[in-house]
Design an enzyme around this catalytic site. Sequence first.
Site, PDB file in Angstrom:
ATOM      1  CB  THR A 276      32.661  44.204  48.298  1.00  0.00           C
ATOM      2  OG1 THR A 276      31.948  42.978  48.497  1.00  0.00           O
ATOM      3  CG2 THR A 276      31.706  45.283  47.807  1.00  0.00           C
TER       4      THR A 276
ATOM      5  CG  ASP B 227      36.952  46.943  54.742  1.00  0.00           C
ATOM      6  OD1 ASP B 227      36.844  46.052  53.878  1.00  0.00           O
ATOM      7  OD2 ASP B 227      37.684  46.831  55.747  1.00  0.00           O
ATOM      8  N   GLY B 228      34.341  46.361  52.869  1.00  0.00           N
ATOM      9  CA  GLY B 228      33.169  45.499  52.761  1.00  0.00           C
ATOM     10  C   GLY B 228      32.690  45.024  54.129  1.00  0.00           C
TER      11      GLY B 228
ATOM     12  CE  LYS C 143      35.380  45.363  57.822  1.00  0.00           C
ATOM     13  NZ  LYS C 143      35.472  44.627  56.533  1.00  0.00           N
ATOM     14  N   GLY C 144      35.340  40.335  58.902  1.00  0.00           N
ATOM     15  CA  GLY C 144      36.412  39.399  59.223  1.00  0.00           C
ATOM     16  C   GLY C 144      36.313  38.077  58.494  1.00  0.00           C
ATOM     17  N   GLY C 145      35.341  37.982  57.558  1.00  0.00           N
ATOM     18  CA  GLY C 145      35.239  36.758  56.759  1.00  0.00           C
ATOM     19  C   GLY C 145      36.543  36.459  56.033  1.00  0.00           C
ATOM     20  N   GLY C 146      37.254  37.534  55.691  1.00  0.00           N
ATOM     21  CA  GLY C 146      38.546  37.358  55.018  1.00  0.00           C
ATOM     22  C   GLY C 146      39.708  37.298  55.996  1.00  0.00           C
TER      23      GLY C 146
ATOM     24  CD  GLU D 109      38.617  43.872  57.094  1.00  0.00           C
ATOM     25  OE1 GLU D 109      38.500  43.646  55.885  1.00  0.00           O
ATOM     26  OE2 GLU D 109      37.969  43.254  57.956  1.00  0.00           O
TER      27      GLU D 109
ATOM     28  CE  LYS E  69      28.679  39.746  51.609  1.00  0.00           C
ATOM     29  NZ  LYS E  69      29.851  40.543  51.417  1.00  0.00           N
TER      30      LYS E  69
HETATM   31  C1  5RP Z   1      37.584  40.739  55.381  1.00  0.00           C
HETATM   32  C2  5RP Z   1      36.257  41.375  55.536  1.00  0.00           C
HETATM   33  C3  5RP Z   1      35.478  41.599  54.289  1.00  0.00           C
HETATM   34  O1  5RP Z   1      35.179  42.945  54.193  1.00  0.00           O
HETATM   35  C4  5RP Z   1      34.222  40.803  54.365  1.00  0.00           C
HETATM   36  O2  5RP Z   1      34.577  39.436  54.578  1.00  0.00           O
HETATM   37  C5  5RP Z   1      33.402  40.914  53.081  1.00  0.00           C
HETATM   38  O3  5RP Z   1      34.093  40.298  52.040  1.00  0.00           O
HETATM   39  P1  5RP Z   1      33.463  40.202  50.590  1.00  0.00           P
HETATM   40  O4  5RP Z   1      33.346  41.592  50.079  1.00  0.00           O
HETATM   41  O5  5RP Z   1      34.447  39.349  49.833  1.00  0.00           O
HETATM   42  O6  5RP Z   1      32.123  39.520  50.722  1.00  0.00           O
HETATM   43  O7  5RP Z   1      35.794  41.707  56.587  1.00  0.00           O
HETATM   44  O8  5RP Z   1      38.161  40.482  56.631  1.00  0.00           O
END
Ligand code: 5RP
Length: 224
Positions: free
Chosen positions: A28, A80-81, A93-96, A102, A120
Amino acid sequence: MNGKQAAALKAVEYIQDGMTVGLGTGSTAYWAIDYTAQRIARGLHITAVATSEDTARIAREKGIVISGIEEVDHIDIDIDGADEADSHLNLIKGGGGALLREKIVAKASRRFIVIADESKLVSTLGKFPLPVEVIPFGWQHTSRHIAALGCTPVLRYKEGRLFVTDSGNYILDCHFHQITDAPRLDIQLNGIAGVVDNGLFINMAERVIIGSADGSVKEWTIDG
Ligand code: 5RP
């Protein structure tokens, strides 16, 4: 335009000439970087800081000059996403895997704007496993202390390899299923030796912009 793009496009409208801007991480935030680059190409001047090495690389590829966070004394706006957002604007947060940078960037920002599609939004945080960043030394012991808070921590691998964050740490994805008291859990987790930080972002977002597949957006603020 999909929901992620719609939310990102709206958020980028909040950027004004001369601002210092935090660029988020993920699919995102990617669109916010892209739309910011387009505005820069049309004459916008900003100072940009990145929340991850991936984001810095993507931004540079799009022609955005990235400054180190140590070079700026504040950040005006961070976009941020999120993996989950509840009605109190609390987030996971933190999926990435970028949660630490962040959070540092978001906390240094005057305005923290979250962008997401409708998937979300949740009534209770926790279905998405909570990422917890831990230092490698003794991570098995740290993991046991975290598990005692009522979850199953799973050491993160990506593409078959142990995932190491930009700061050289590991991620434990903690399956709580339901987090009923997120502010308390945030404090408990960060009190455990070996935990660097966790993916709960409590009382940090100024607004959450939700984009829909039809291109419309809704903005949630703490006042409703
Ligand atoms: C990365 C994050 C991202 O913002 C979160 O994982 C959302 O990712 P996406 O927009 O790909 O769904 O926290 O650490």
